[in-house]
Design a protein around this motif. Structure first.
Motif, mmCIF file in Angstrom:
data_model
loop_
_atom_site.group_PDB
_atom_site.id
_atom_site.type_symbol
_atom_site.label_atom_id
_atom_site.label_comp_id
_atom_site.label_asym_id
_atom_site.label_seq_id
_atom_site.Cartn_x
_atom_site.Cartn_y
_atom_site.Cartn_z
ATOM 1 N N GLU A 44 0.836 -1.207 0.000
ATOM 2 C CA GLU A 44 0.000 0.000 0.000
ATOM 3 C C GLU A 44 0.870 1.256 0.000
ATOM 4 O O GLU A 44 0.401 2.344 -0.346
ATOM 5 C CB GLU A 44 -0.926 0.013 1.215
ATOM 6 C CG GLU A 44 -1.906 -1.138 1.279
ATOM 7 C CD GLU A 44 -2.901 -1.151 0.130
ATOM 8 O OE1 GLU A 44 -3.160 -0.072 -0.442
ATOM 9 O OE2 GLU A 44 -3.403 -2.236 -0.212
ATOM 10 N N THR A 45 2.134 1.114 0.414
ATOM 11 C CA THR A 45 3.055 2.253 0.402
ATOM 12 C C THR A 45 3.754 2.413 -0.938
ATOM 13 O O THR A 45 4.598 3.293 -1.091
ATOM 14 C CB THR A 45 4.131 2.079 1.491
ATOM 15 O OG1 THR A 45 4.904 0.905 1.201
ATOM 16 C CG2 THR A 45 3.495 1.928 2.871
ATOM 17 N N PHE A 111 2.043 1.927 6.610
ATOM 18 C CA PHE A 111 0.639 1.985 6.224
ATOM 19 C C PHE A 111 -0.177 1.394 7.364
ATOM 20 O O PHE A 111 0.132 0.311 7.869
ATOM 21 C CB PHE A 111 0.380 1.182 4.955
ATOM 22 C CG PHE A 111 -1.080 1.024 4.633
ATOM 23 C CD1 PHE A 111 -1.795 2.076 4.097
ATOM 24 C CD2 PHE A 111 -1.739 -0.166 4.899
ATOM 25 C CE1 PHE A 111 -3.154 1.937 3.816
ATOM 26 C CE2 PHE A 111 -3.095 -0.314 4.620
ATOM 27 C CZ PHE A 111 -3.801 0.742 4.079
ATOM 28 N N ARG A 113 -4.280 0.737 8.799
ATOM 29 C CA ARG A 113 -5.710 0.790 8.516
ATOM 30 C C ARG A 113 -6.487 0.190 9.662
ATOM 31 O O ARG A 113 -6.097 -0.847 10.220
ATOM 32 C CB ARG A 113 -6.031 0.043 7.228
ATOM 33 C CG ARG A 113 -7.432 0.358 6.708
ATOM 34 C CD ARG A 113 -7.692 -0.303 5.383
ATOM 35 N NE ARG A 113 -8.066 -1.714 5.557
ATOM 36 C CZ ARG A 113 -8.399 -2.511 4.551
ATOM 37 N NH1 ARG A 113 -8.345 -2.063 3.308
ATOM 38 N NH2 ARG A 113 -8.745 -3.757 4.777
ATOM 39 N N ALA A 118 -7.620 4.893 7.025
ATOM 40 C CA ALA A 118 -6.315 4.460 6.553
ATOM 41 C C ALA A 118 -5.364 5.658 6.512
ATOM 42 O O ALA A 118 -5.746 6.752 6.072
ATOM 43 C CB ALA A 118 -6.435 3.831 5.167
ATOM 44 N N TRP A 119 -4.123 5.422 6.968
ATOM 45 C CA TRP A 119 -3.150 6.496 7.090
ATOM 46 C C TRP A 119 -1.775 6.006 6.656
ATOM 47 O O TRP A 119 -1.453 4.821 6.781
ATOM 48 C CB TRP A 119 -3.057 6.984 8.543
ATOM 49 C CG TRP A 119 -4.352 7.492 9.092
ATOM 50 C CD1 TRP A 119 -5.394 6.747 9.563
ATOM 51 C CD2 TRP A 119 -4.760 8.855 9.193
ATOM 52 N NE1 TRP A 119 -6.431 7.569 9.960
ATOM 53 C CE2 TRP A 119 -6.063 8.872 9.743
ATOM 54 C CE3 TRP A 119 -4.148 10.072 8.882
ATOM 55 C CZ2 TRP A 119 -6.748 10.042 9.985
ATOM 56 C CZ3 TRP A 119 -4.836 11.252 9.124
ATOM 57 C CH2 TRP A 119 -6.126 11.238 9.668
ATOM 58 N N PHE A 120 -0.972 6.944 6.167
ATOM 59 C CA PHE A 120 0.444 6.691 5.924
ATOM 60 C C PHE A 120 1.214 7.446 6.997
ATOM 61 O O PHE A 120 1.132 8.676 7.068
ATOM 62 C CB PHE A 120 0.846 7.151 4.528
ATOM 63 C CG PHE A 120 0.207 6.345 3.435
ATOM 64 C CD1 PHE A 120 0.718 5.119 3.075
ATOM 65 C CD2 PHE A 120 -0.924 6.816 2.780
ATOM 66 C CE1 PHE A 120 0.125 4.366 2.071
ATOM 67 C CE2 PHE A 120 -1.521 6.072 1.782
ATOM 68 C CZ PHE A 120 -0.999 4.839 1.425
ATOM 69 N N GLU A 166 -3.496 11.240 5.899
ATOM 70 C CA GLU A 166 -4.704 10.542 5.469
ATOM 71 C C GLU A 166 -4.507 9.868 4.103
ATOM 72 O O GLU A 166 -3.921 10.444 3.190
ATOM 73 C CB GLU A 166 -5.833 11.558 5.381
ATOM 74 C CG GLU A 166 -7.144 11.031 4.851
ATOM 75 C CD GLU A 166 -8.143 12.143 4.609
ATOM 76 O OE1 GLU A 166 -9.355 11.844 4.628
ATOM 77 O OE2 GLU A 166 -7.730 13.302 4.402
ATOM 78 N N ASP A 167 -4.992 8.656 3.963
ATOM 79 C CA ASP A 167 -4.981 7.946 2.683
ATOM 80 C C ASP A 167 -6.149 8.454 1.845
ATOM 81 O O ASP A 167 -7.304 8.074 2.079
ATOM 82 C CB ASP A 167 -5.094 6.436 2.920
ATOM 83 C CG ASP A 167 -5.042 5.630 1.633
ATOM 84 O OD1 ASP A 167 -4.893 6.235 0.552
ATOM 85 O OD2 ASP A 167 -5.158 4.393 1.700
ATOM 86 N N ARG A 169 -7.089 7.764 -1.000
ATOM 87 C CA ARG A 169 -7.763 6.769 -1.835
ATOM 88 C C ARG A 169 -9.081 6.321 -1.219
ATOM 89 O O ARG A 169 -9.973 5.851 -1.929
ATOM 90 C CB ARG A 169 -6.847 5.564 -2.043
ATOM 91 C CG ARG A 169 -5.570 5.886 -2.810
ATOM 92 C CD ARG A 169 -4.646 4.701 -2.840
ATOM 93 N NE ARG A 169 -4.306 4.252 -1.496
ATOM 94 C CZ ARG A 169 -3.599 3.162 -1.222
ATOM 95 N NH1 ARG A 169 -3.146 2.403 -2.208
ATOM 96 N NH2 ARG A 169 -3.330 2.814 0.020
#
Length: 389
Positions: A44-45, A111, A113, A118-120, A166-167, A169
């Motif tokens: 996901e990263t 990553f 969730r 979901a966050w980076f 914040e993700d 997507r």
């Protein structure tokens, strides 16, 4: 293995032993994932900014559904009870770790969730990456208050010393090319809020301030590539009058296909603001084109010049001379900044050579192909820097 103390805590700390998969199995270490996870959360990263990345990501997800993984090797680490990772474990359901891109700006990205979305999560591993995180947080807070730009930027929050982004997507944004008109619109918004004029001599002093203290890279081929790029940048900058007024603005700084997503309505969603700062006019649009052309498409310098010309033609404020000037300033600025970074890193990768070599060729072509502005550069010069022969 890089320094993971900021994420897992010191080795002497009381903690829990945990098994991880380290990817890839051979070569440079890039990702980590707890063995308890079947899905490849670590990927996901990895922005799916080209077809190859999308294929690998989808194949990894399919393998995960079958209980299989991409080639990896198993390692065991101790997770401190008071560490950031232990906190993230208790707060999120899924975690994947990217070990960062080599260099002095390197950081770890997790990553995460769970119920909170979901966050980076950017984990600094040195003073430079910590300063970049502070810059990004400040920029996001500022732009969140701008009604024109707030829809384009993600939310952020601090989790201890790490910056969580914040993700976007989750709201439907995807990694896909922006329409050129949207690229220009984003530039216009940023330019309008922060335009300033800076004498070229002052700009060059900023760009080259650290060159006197630079130590040539230990690898001869790397040192030669850096020296050639710097010589080309000096040649271009030296062709300009020192008192040239350069229109500048506060630019994103790394406006690339992998840092800019497209929402369902076609508008941009922009991440990774850590290189935000003053740059010459049109820096972000040129970078959006050139970074993709060099690092992904591997286009030759003449083709890049032609694409840059076509993109710049869409900006009403850029005449022929200005297109030539600001594209050259973009490339020269990149050479000045990244040459210093490359000199300070021991792990050197092919993409850095691609950039140095292409930047050198672009600057040499610009010096040989000034636009035909009779009032500035004399008669007989080619009309267009992008497709002149």
């Amino acid at each position: 293995m890089i320094n993971l103390v900021p994420l897992f805590g010191p080795r002497s700390a009381t903690g829990q032993t945990t098994a991880f998969r380290l990817f890839p199995r051979r070569g440079a270490e890039r990702w980590m994932l707890e063995t308890r996870f079947r899905r490849p959360w670590h990927l996901e990263t990895w922005p799916q900014a080209n077809r190859r990345a999308k294929v690998i990501y989808r194949a990894a997800r399919l393998l995960g559904d079958l209980g299989l993984n991409l080639p990896s090797r198993r390692i065991t680490l101790s997770i401190g009870n008071d560490s950031l990772y232990a906190q993230l474990r208790g707060r999120f359901d899924a975690l994947g770790i990217f070990l960062g891109t080599p260099g002095p700006n390197r950081k770890v990205v997790v990553f995460a969730r769970g119920r909170e979305g979901a966050w980076f999560i950017k984990v600094p591993i040195g003073e430079t990456s910590a300063a970049l995180a502070q810059t990004e947080a400040s920029v996001l807070d500022t732009l969140a208050g701008d009604p024109n730009l707030s829809p384009l930027v993600p939310r952020c929050l601090w989790i201890d010393e790490a910056l969580a982004i914040e993700d976007v997507r989750a709201a439907g944004a995807i990694f896909a090319p922006l329409d050129p008109g949207e690229v220009l619109r984003v530039h216009a918004l940023l330019f309008a809020r922060s335009r300033s004029d800076i004498p070229l001599a002052d700009l060059v002093r900023r760009w080259t301030a650290s060159e006197a203290e630079a130590t040539p890279h230990g690898h001869p081929g790397t040192a030669r590539a850096i020296a050639a790029a710097r010589a080309a940048a000096r040649s271009f900058l030296g062709s300009l009058a020192p008192d040239t007024a350069v229109e500048c603005y506060e630019a994103h700084g790394d406006f690339t296909r992998w840092n800019v997503l497209r929402a369902a309505d076609g508008s941009a969603r922009i991440i990774d603001w850590e290189l935000f700062g003053v740059r010459p006019k049109f820096f972000d649009p040129f970078h959006y084109l050139v970074s993709q052309a060099i690092l992904v498409d591997r286009l030759p310098a003449p083709a890049i010049l032609e694409r840059a010309e076509r993109l710049a033609e869409g900006a009403d404020s850029l005449d022929i001379y200005s297109r030539w000037l600001y594209f050259g300033l973009y490339v020269a600025g990149q050479v000045c900044y990244y040459s210093g970074i490359y000199e300070r890193q021991t792990e050197f990768y092919a993409q850095a050579f691609w950039q140095l070599e292409t930047w050198t060729e672009l600057l040499e072509m610009l010096c040989a192909r000034p636009p035909g502005d009779a009032n500035r550069l004399g008669p007989g010069a080619p009309k267009n820097f992008g497709n002149a022969q």
